[in-house]
Design a protein around this motif. Structure first.
Motif, mmCIF file in Angstrom:
data_model
loop_
_atom_site.group_PDB
_atom_site.id
_atom_site.type_symbol
_atom_site.label_atom_id
_atom_site.label_comp_id
_atom_site.label_asym_id
_atom_site.label_seq_id
_atom_site.Cartn_x
_atom_site.Cartn_y
_atom_site.Cartn_z
ATOM 1 N N LEU A 170 -29.802 -53.340 2.634
ATOM 2 C CA LEU A 170 -29.530 -51.946 2.990
ATOM 3 C C LEU A 170 -30.201 -50.999 2.002
ATOM 4 O O LEU A 170 -30.733 -49.955 2.396
ATOM 5 C CB LEU A 170 -28.021 -51.685 3.028
ATOM 6 C CG LEU A 170 -27.247 -52.313 4.189
ATOM 7 C CD1 LEU A 170 -25.754 -52.074 4.034
ATOM 8 C CD2 LEU A 170 -27.742 -51.794 5.519
ATOM 9 N N GLN A 171 -30.202 -51.362 0.734
ATOM 10 C CA GLN A 171 -30.866 -50.546 -0.280
ATOM 11 C C GLN A 171 -32.380 -50.513 -0.038
ATOM 12 O O GLN A 171 -33.000 -49.466 -0.137
ATOM 13 C CB GLN A 171 -30.550 -51.084 -1.687
ATOM 14 C CG GLN A 171 -31.070 -50.218 -2.802
ATOM 15 C CD GLN A 171 -30.448 -48.826 -2.801
ATOM 16 O OE1 GLN A 171 -29.266 -48.655 -2.548
ATOM 17 N NE2 GLN A 171 -31.262 -47.827 -3.067
ATOM 18 N N GLN A 172 -32.952 -51.696 0.301
ATOM 19 C CA GLN A 172 -34.383 -51.758 0.593
ATOM 20 C C GLN A 172 -34.720 -50.901 1.819
ATOM 21 O O GLN A 172 -35.728 -50.196 1.840
ATOM 22 C CB GLN A 172 -34.823 -53.202 0.817
ATOM 23 C CG GLN A 172 -34.844 -54.037 -0.442
ATOM 24 C CD GLN A 172 -35.122 -55.507 -0.152
ATOM 25 O OE1 GLN A 172 -35.141 -55.941 1.003
ATOM 26 N NE2 GLN A 172 -35.324 -56.294 -1.216
ATOM 27 N N LEU A 173 -33.861 -50.970 2.850
ATOM 28 C CA LEU A 173 -34.063 -50.175 4.056
ATOM 29 C C LEU A 173 -33.988 -48.681 3.734
ATOM 30 O O LEU A 173 -34.800 -47.889 4.218
ATOM 31 C CB LEU A 173 -33.024 -50.543 5.116
ATOM 32 C CG LEU A 173 -33.121 -49.826 6.452
ATOM 33 C CD1 LEU A 173 -34.413 -50.216 7.167
ATOM 34 C CD2 LEU A 173 -31.921 -50.156 7.316
ATOM 35 N N LYS A 174 -33.056 -48.322 2.895
ATOM 36 C CA LYS A 174 -32.899 -46.924 2.497
ATOM 37 C C LYS A 174 -34.128 -46.453 1.724
ATOM 38 O O LYS A 174 -34.639 -45.353 1.958
ATOM 39 C CB LYS A 174 -31.635 -46.775 1.645
ATOM 40 C CG LYS A 174 -31.280 -45.367 1.296
ATOM 41 C CD LYS A 174 -29.975 -45.334 0.536
ATOM 42 C CE LYS A 174 -29.585 -43.927 0.146
ATOM 43 N NZ LYS A 174 -28.326 -43.910 -0.617
ATOM 44 N N THR A 178 -36.829 -43.616 2.786
ATOM 45 C CA THR A 178 -37.115 -42.506 1.870
ATOM 46 C C THR A 178 -38.619 -42.388 1.632
ATOM 47 O O THR A 178 -39.176 -41.283 1.654
ATOM 48 C CB THR A 178 -36.383 -42.718 0.524
ATOM 49 O OG1 THR A 178 -34.991 -42.887 0.775
ATOM 50 C CG2 THR A 178 -36.587 -41.528 -0.402
ATOM 51 N N ASN A 179 -39.281 -43.549 1.415
ATOM 52 C CA ASN A 179 -40.730 -43.538 1.205
ATOM 53 C C ASN A 179 -41.463 -43.035 2.442
ATOM 54 O O ASN A 179 -42.446 -42.294 2.339
ATOM 55 C CB ASN A 179 -41.240 -44.928 0.825
ATOM 56 C CG ASN A 179 -40.811 -45.331 -0.577
ATOM 57 O OD1 ASN A 179 -40.462 -44.474 -1.397
ATOM 58 N ND2 ASN A 179 -40.816 -46.628 -0.848
ATOM 59 N N GLN A 180 -41.018 -43.431 3.631
ATOM 60 C CA GLN A 180 -41.653 -42.976 4.872
ATOM 61 C C GLN A 180 -41.472 -41.465 5.037
ATOM 62 O O GLN A 180 -42.398 -40.775 5.457
ATOM 63 C CB GLN A 180 -41.065 -43.709 6.081
ATOM 64 C CG GLN A 180 -41.539 -45.130 6.203
ATOM 65 C CD GLN A 180 -40.898 -45.848 7.398
ATOM 66 O OE1 GLN A 180 -39.988 -45.324 8.018
ATOM 67 N NE2 GLN A 180 -41.386 -47.047 7.686
ATOM 68 N N GLU A 182 -41.097 -39.302 2.613
ATOM 69 C CA GLU A 182 -41.937 -38.651 1.626
ATOM 70 C C GLU A 182 -43.402 -38.634 2.089
ATOM 71 O O GLU A 182 -44.114 -37.659 1.920
ATOM 72 C CB GLU A 182 -41.825 -39.336 0.269
ATOM 73 C CG GLU A 182 -40.517 -39.072 -0.436
ATOM 74 C CD GLU A 182 -40.367 -39.864 -1.724
ATOM 75 O OE1 GLU A 182 -41.294 -40.643 -2.091
ATOM 76 O OE2 GLU A 182 -39.330 -39.718 -2.373
ATOM 77 N N THR A 183 -43.846 -39.726 2.701
ATOM 78 C CA THR A 183 -45.206 -39.830 3.184
ATOM 79 C C THR A 183 -45.446 -38.835 4.320
ATOM 80 O O THR A 183 -46.495 -38.211 4.404
ATOM 81 C CB THR A 183 -45.489 -41.266 3.678
ATOM 82 O OG1 THR A 183 -45.185 -42.185 2.636
ATOM 83 C CG2 THR A 183 -46.959 -41.426 4.065
ATOM 84 N N GLN A 184 -44.471 -38.683 5.192
ATOM 85 C CA GLN A 184 -44.613 -37.760 6.316
ATOM 86 C C GLN A 184 -44.645 -36.308 5.830
ATOM 87 O O GLN A 184 -45.318 -35.464 6.409
ATOM 88 C CB GLN A 184 -43.452 -37.938 7.302
ATOM 89 C CG GLN A 184 -43.559 -39.215 8.099
ATOM 90 C CD GLN A 184 -42.354 -39.418 9.008
ATOM 91 O OE1 GLN A 184 -41.397 -38.660 8.970
ATOM 92 N NE2 GLN A 184 -42.420 -40.456 9.824
ATOM 93 N N ILE A 185 -43.909 -36.033 4.762
ATOM 94 C CA ILE A 185 -43.874 -34.676 4.225
ATOM 95 C C ILE A 185 -45.218 -34.306 3.611
ATOM 96 O O ILE A 185 -45.692 -33.187 3.749
ATOM 97 C CB ILE A 185 -42.735 -34.522 3.203
ATOM 98 C CG1 ILE A 185 -41.387 -34.623 3.907
ATOM 99 C CG2 ILE A 185 -42.844 -33.210 2.456
ATOM 100 C CD1 ILE A 185 -40.198 -34.658 2.995
ATOM 101 N N ILE A 186 -45.862 -35.269 2.932
ATOM 102 C CA ILE A 186 -47.150 -35.016 2.256
ATOM 103 C C ILE A 186 -48.207 -34.912 3.297
ATOM 104 O O ILE A 186 -48.867 -34.097 3.659
ATOM 105 C CB ILE A 186 -47.492 -36.162 1.286
ATOM 106 C CG1 ILE A 186 -46.483 -36.201 0.165
ATOM 107 C CG2 ILE A 186 -48.888 -35.986 0.731
ATOM 108 C CD1 ILE A 186 -46.651 -37.343 -0.780
#
Length: 186
Positions: A170-174, A178-180, A182-186
């Motif tokens: 669940l932590q890895q999924l979270k 979060t990384n996805q 952040e990538t979409q925001i950039i």
């Protein structure tokens, strides 16, 4: 127009009013009548006494009514054996694992994205819990033996490991989400 009251009182003459001879006795009679009319009425609590008597009789009837159940002597009834009742060390182990399992379950964060994964793990844990109960029954029927005790402890360990693995995933999924984001925001 305003009139000064002092001037009106200067010209005031007291009238001579005579009271009748039995005026005081009439006044006392009126007072007595008023007192009798306003005397607090005694409340009737007879119905309360009847209700209390009925409740008392019903409770006594229930208490002393003969029942067909036979009370078992606790000295004769065998006490159910569990892992914790074998020895204080096993009690400590069982308590540690059950508390850890309950803590891990309480810390799970259920969301729409991870619901399916959590449900799958909880199903496996439910199966292991059912197996733990059957092992406890086996402990009671066959008696205390090393194989059953080992199986019970392994069951507790496996449930805790599954919950820890679920928490890690669940932590890895979270983190992945979060990384996805952040990538979409950039």
């Amino acid at each position: 127009m305003q009139k000064d009251i002092r001037e009106s009182l200067k010209n005031y003459k007291e009238k001579n009013v005579e009271l009748s001879a039995n005026h005081s006795s009439k006044f006392e009679d009126l007072l007595q009548q008023e007192m009798h009319q306003h005397k607090p009425k005694k409340k009737n609590y007879e119905w309360l006494f009847i209700a209390a008597s009925v409740v008392l009789l019903v409770s006594l009837a229930i208490k002393f009514y003969p029942s067909n159940t036979i009370e078992e002597d606790p000295k004769i009834t065998p006490k159910e054996i569990s892992l914790g009742s074998i020895s204080p060390e096993f009690q400590t182990i069982e308590t540690y694992y059950t508390n850890s399992i309950n803590l891990e379950i309480s810390q799970l964060e259920l969301t729409d994205e991870n619901k399916e994964m959590v449900d799958g793990y909880l199903l496996k844990i439910a199966e292991l819990t059912k197996e733990y109960k059957s092992l406890t029954k086996e402990l009671n029927t066959k008696g205390v033996n090393d194989a059953t005790i080992d199986a019970l402890i392994r069951n507790l360990q496996l449930r805790l490991q599954l919950l820890q693995r679920l928490k890690k995933q669940l932590q890895q999924l979270k983190n992945l989400n979060t990384n996805q984001n952040e990538t979409q925001i950039i």
